[in-house]
Every structure is written in structure tokens, then in C-alpha cells.
Design a protein around this motif. Structure first.
Motif, short mmCIF file in Angstrom:
data_model
loop_
_atom_site.label_atom_id
_atom_site.label_comp_id
_atom_site.label_asym_id
_atom_site.label_seq_id
_atom_site.Cartn_x
_atom_site.Cartn_y
_atom_site.Cartn_z
N HIS A 112 62.66 87.45 -39.46
CA HIS A 112 62.27 86.23 -38.73
C HIS A 112 61.50 86.65 -37.46
CE1 HIS A 112 65.78 84.77 -41.02
NE2 HIS A 112 65.12 83.64 -41.05
N SER A 272 66.21 70.79 -42.88
CA SER A 272 65.46 71.86 -43.55
C SER A 272 64.01 71.41 -43.67
CB SER A 272 66.01 72.08 -44.96
OG SER A 272 67.13 72.90 -44.91
N ARG A 274 60.01 72.68 -45.20
CA ARG A 274 59.17 73.63 -45.92
C ARG A 274 57.72 73.16 -45.83
NH1 ARG A 274 63.44 75.59 -45.55
NH2 ARG A 274 64.69 76.63 -47.14
N ASN A 288 65.67 72.23 -31.49
CA ASN A 288 66.83 73.13 -31.64
C ASN A 288 66.76 73.96 -32.91
OD1 ASN A 288 68.16 71.72 -29.41
ND2 ASN A 288 68.38 70.05 -30.91
N GLY A 289 65.58 74.38 -33.26
CA GLY A 289 65.47 75.13 -34.51
C GLY A 289 64.52 76.29 -34.44
N GLY A 290 64.12 76.75 -35.60
CA GLY A 290 63.22 77.90 -35.70
C GLY A 290 63.12 78.32 -37.15
N GLY A 297 64.24 75.53 -40.05
CA GLY A 297 65.36 74.60 -39.95
C GLY A 297 65.46 74.10 -38.52
#
Ligand code: AMP
Length: 330
Positions: A112, A272, A274, A288-290, A297
Motif C-alpha cells: 500500500h 469498499s 473499486r 477516514n480511509g485509504g 476503503g
């Protein structure tokens, strides 16, 4: 097989592993097959190579992933003198089971984009399809040992995270590593697919529910808000939507797709995302994701955030379409 570019990092990681008698291996919360398989494969390989070392794989066990190996329960004091190896996660707050614990040193192996985990040895390779690919490279290029079980776990992690060699992170190196793994271990890989793809009829019916109810905007954003009632009605769980999200790839009208699932326990929505083109991890980071450029997500707290998140993703689709058209015109 020796990869010249990476041979330095293989050596550094191997040296660190050799240096410590106690090693704890952790990975991200809400693990997927790549996270769990890289963790148990590395643990089992170190144990096989150095029988006198104490090596543990920690975090919350997930019963449907028990094939990959049982996780270890250890006392907090064990951490004090240990090397902590963190796999498949770039941020400390998402590492499962280490909160508030003191360890001697941290070493990260991940694919990541880098975030706040920084140790003296850090192996971050965004171009790798999976963390299991990195662990396989490490084992194939150092004295770390391999057996059929370890190779099978690594194979499943690679197949799972690359979505059967279909995502763009799959490279010739992926195929080379897999080929070397299979040749060296003689894994009967076609028999392993049951562990990845076995699913209940409830899950298949739930996939039908998502297909029926996915909203698709003119710009090519597919989205659905899944209430907790539906999770209960179909007898599935909070992790099921992310297990299903890759099945919605290659829909002509959809460029980016997202499932927002109500998480009653944590009072919010597990998200989630994509993409088939637009970069989405920048939008995820705002909520609040990455994650990766095309697989991310996030977490949403309320309706206002849901609306603004949908708008941001829709704008990303619109911008991507506009720039694709202007590139063609040039
Ligand atoms: P998922 O949709 O749960 O399979 O996650 C896709 C990718 O995004 C994985 O690489 C996750 O590690 C990452 N990810 C998921 N949720 C988050 C989050 N809240 N913060 C940062 N990364 C995340």
C-alpha cells in the motif's frame, strides 16, 4: 531466482529476522486472504528455518480463514523484546492487536502507499500485486525455507489480491514468482481454489440483491447503501460486501463502484470502493480511509458524509471521462 533490484532489501529483512529470537507478525484489522496468508506463511517459514526462535502471528482470528493457519495468543510482555513485523498495512491505527504495546523494533512489508509506519527497515512496494508476492520473493531469494503448505498459502494470497491475475498490479514478476513457487513446492494449486471461492447460496442471493439495487449515475458511478436489515435478511455479515465487490468489475456503464454497508456496532458505514480508471484513494483518504489507487476503503459517519462522498466519487468519474475525451481529441 535473484532479483538484482530487490536483493538489497531481501538481505536487510533476512538480517533483521536472523537478529531476533522473538518475532511477532501482525497485519491489518478486518483481514483478507492476502493479510492472513502472508502472516502465517512468513511465521511458518521462519519457524521452519530457525526452530529455536519464538515466532507468533497475532490478531483476531477469522473462522473462515482457518485453513491458512491458527493465530497465536501471547502475553503483552512478549512484545517488549520482540521484533514486530507488520504486513499489508501502512498505518499504525489499522494494525490488529498491538494498540498500546511496546516492542523493540518495527519492520514493515507492504504494497500500500506508505503512511505513518516507519522502521529502520521498511519494504514498501506499491507495484506489487500483493503482500504475499513480496513474502514469496523474500523466501525464494534468501535461506528462508519453503514447504507445500507455505507455498499454497502464498499462492492463494497472490491469486486473491490480484483477483486471479486480473488487476493491473499483476506484472510479469507476479507470474515469475508464482511459477518459481509452484516449481519449488509442487503445490497442487487447482485443489486450493475451494478455500478461496467456496460460498453459500445466501451470499449468491445477496449478490443478486446488490445487482438489483445498484444505482448508476450518468458519469458512471455505481453505488449502494446496504442497511443492516439486509445483512440480517440474507444471513451474511459486514465483510460480505467487500468479498463481493470485485464481482462487479467490467460493467460497461460503471467506472467506479462503491458499497456502503451499515455498521451498527461502530455506528457508521463500512465502505469498499473499486475503480476501472479514476484514482479513488485520494477520495477515500478524505473519508477516514485509504488503500490502493483503484481499490480502497473508507468509513462514513452519517448521511451528510454519505452524500458528499457520493458527490466526490461522481465528480472523479466526470473528470476522468472529460480528460479521456480530451486526450482522444488531442
Ligand atoms: P476492501 O474494500 O475492504 O477490500 O479494502 C480495499 C483496500 O483498501 C485494502 O487494501 C484495504 O487495506 C484498504 N482499506 C480499507 N478500508 C480502509 C480504511 N478505513 N483506511 C485505510 N485503508 C483501508
Amino acid at each position: 531466482m535473484v532479483n538484482v533490484i530487490n536483493s538489497n532489501i531481501y538481505k536487510k529483512v533476512y538480517k533483521k529476522i536472523k537478529e531476533y529470537n522473538q518475532i511477532i507478525i501482525a497485519r491489518h484489522i478486518g483481514p483478507d486472504p492476502d493479510a492472513i496468508a502472508s502472516q502465517t506463511a512468513l511465521r511458518d517459514s521462519i519457524r521452519l528455518t530457525f526452530p529455536s526462535k519464538q515466532v507468533y502471528a497475532v490478531g483476531l482470528g477469522v473462522s473462515k480463514f482457518k485453513y491458512y493457519g491458527i493465530l497465536d495468543k501471547i502475553d503483552n510482555e512478549v512484545y517488549n523484546d520482540s521484533l514486530l513485523i507488520v504486513l499489508d498495512v501502512p498505518n499504525l491505527h489499522r494494525v490488529d492487536g498491538i494498540e498500546g504495546l511496546k516492542y523493540k523494533e518495527i519492520l514493515k512489508i507492504d504494497h500500500h502507499p506508505a503512511e505513518d509506519i516507519k522502521g529502520p527497515v521498511d519494504w514498501t512496494e506499491e507495484s506489487s500485486c500483493s503482500t504475499c508476492q513480496l513474502i514469496a520473493e523474500l523466501i525464494l531469494n534468501t535461506p528462508l525455507k519453503l514447504d507445500t503448505k507455505i507455498a499454497g498459502n502464498l499462492y492463494l494470497g497472490i491469486v486473491s489480491d490480484s483477483d486471479r491475475f486480473l488487476l493491473s498490479y499483476t506484472t510479469p514478476k507476479t507470474f515469475k514468482v508464482v511459477s518459481d513457487l509452484l516449481i519449488k513446492s509442487k503445490v497442487d494449486f487447482t485443489h486450493l481454489y475451494n478455500y478461496l471461492y467456496d460460498r453459500s447460496i445466501d451470499e449468491v442471493r445477496f449478490q443478486g440483491y446488490i445487482a438489483e439495487n445498484l444505482m448508476v449515475t450518468e458519469n458512471g458511478l455505481g453505488y449502494i447503501i446496504i442497511p443492516n436489515d439486509k445483512i440480517k435478511e440474507y444471513h451474511v455479515d459486514l465483510a460480505t460486501p467487500s468479498n463481493l465487490i470485485n464481482s462487479f468489475n467490467f460493467i460497461r456503464e460503471v467506472l467506479v463502484w462503491t458499497f456502503m454497508t451499515e455498521d451498527v456496532k461502530n455506528k457508521g458505514y463500512k465502505v469498499s470502493i473499486r475503480s476501472h480508471g479514476p484514482v479513488i484513494n485520494e477520495v477515500a483518504a478524505k473519508y477516514n480511509g485509504g488503500g490502493h489507487k483503484y481499490a480502497s476503503g473508507a468509513r462514513l459517519n452519517n448521511e451528510e458524509e454519505i452524500n458528499s462522498f457520493i458527490k466526490d466519487l461522481d465528480n472523479a468519474c466526470e473528470e476522468y471521462k472529460r480528460s479521456s475525451i480530451s486526450n482522444i481529441e488531442i
